[in-house]
Design an enzyme around this catalytic site. Structure first.
Site, PDB file in Angstrom:
ATOM      1  N   LEU A 136      -3.370   3.212   2.669  1.00 43.91           N
ATOM      2  CA  LEU A 136      -3.800   2.390   3.790  1.00 43.91           C
ATOM      3  C   LEU A 136      -3.056   1.073   3.695  1.00 43.91           C
ATOM      4  CD1 LEU A 136      -7.699   2.800   4.125  1.00 43.91           C
ATOM      5  CD2 LEU A 136      -5.954   3.587   5.724  1.00 43.91           C
ATOM      6  N   ASP A 137      -2.589   0.553   4.814  1.00 44.95           N
ATOM      7  CA  ASP A 137      -1.873  -0.716   4.803  1.00 44.95           C
ATOM      8  C   ASP A 137      -2.776  -1.852   4.321  1.00 44.95           C
ATOM      9  OD1 ASP A 137       0.377   0.523   5.769  1.00 44.95           O
ATOM     10  OD2 ASP A 137      -0.022   0.005   7.866  1.00 44.95           O
ATOM     11  N   LYS A 138      -2.149  -2.909   3.857  1.00 41.62           N
ATOM     12  CA  LYS A 138      -2.871  -4.072   3.347  1.00 41.62           C
ATOM     13  C   LYS A 138      -3.884  -4.587   4.361  1.00 41.62           C
ATOM     14  CE  LYS A 138      -2.165  -8.869   1.865  1.00 41.62           C
ATOM     15  NZ  LYS A 138      -1.155  -9.933   1.574  1.00 41.62           N
ATOM     16  N   THR A 162      -5.348  -3.018   6.770  1.00 44.41           N
ATOM     17  CA  THR A 162      -6.209  -1.972   7.311  1.00 44.41           C
ATOM     18  C   THR A 162      -7.350  -1.697   6.334  1.00 44.41           C
ATOM     19  OG1 THR A 162      -4.354  -0.931   8.453  1.00 44.41           O
ATOM     20  CG2 THR A 162      -6.330   0.409   8.134  1.00 44.41           C
TER      21      THR A 162
END
Length: 206
Positions: A162-164, A166
């Site tokens: 998961l992106d930072k 998100t």
């Protein structure tokens, strides 16, 4: 054949001139079988399906360095096309990211935990893997501190990203058998993901 399979091998190869793809003391060798859904795809795109826990840019670097072979032939172009039932290997070489494996205590929002896996609610702002600019304080570091067994698992049991910025639930394996099963399920698209986005203004369709 829908699933990929893999084995682990340990070698001693290193290359100081390739800091971004330093083989170091440990390299993971995966044996792959491309399926019908990947027939005609670019090699780098197909590898994203087969090795979903790594970024496409990292996999492209491995192709450029000759760490990917298809049907026994080393591949040098990410744009090469694969065919159904082609067989290949990819050597997942340690990077500075993998050298940042060190336990760091942090508060983890555990939604579920048993002897096999954990479900973690990752907050906004928490980086999942160590990377340039974030070699510490990541979810991976926190997992190593939470569970001593995580040190024996690739990426501390993390099987997706998961992106930072998100937030959301992440499934983390606690054993190698469960990690292998989760990786196969993701590769076979047996795992679904659902995202919710909030908009500041009315959404205008294209």
């Amino acid at each position: 054949m829908k699933n990929s399979s893999f084995i682990i091998s340990v070698g001693s190869e290193s290359d100081d001139a390739q800091d971004a793809a330093d083989t170091g003391p440990d390299a993971e060798l995966r044996h792959l079988v491309f399926n019908e859904d990947q027939h005609g795809q670019r090699l780098d795109r197909a590898l994203v399906d087969m090795v979903p826990e790594f970024s496409r840019s990292y996999l492209q670097q491995l192709i450029d360095l000759g760490a990917v072979s298809v049907n026994g032939v080393p591949m040098c172009k990410p744009s090469s096309r694969v065919k159904a039932f082609d067989v290949g290997t990819i050597e997942l070489r340690p990077t500075p990211q993998s050298q940042a494996f060190k336990p760091q205590s942090m508060a983890l929002d555990l939604v579920y935990e048993d002897e096999h896996l954990m479900v973690i609610n990752k907050p906004v702002g928490l980086v999942v893997h160590p990377a340039p600019g974030n070699w510490s304080g990541t979810l991976l570091n926190g997992l190593l501190a939470h569970d001593a067994r995580a040190m024996n698992l690739p990426r501390a049991g993390i099987v997706h990203r998961l992106d930072k910025d998100t937030s959301g639930l992440m499934v983390v394996a606690r054993t190698r058998a469960v990690m292998d099963a989760l990786v196969r399920a993701i590769s076979a698209r047996q795992v679904g993901r659902h995202y919710v986005a909030l908009a500041h203004r009315i959404w205008l369709g294209a």
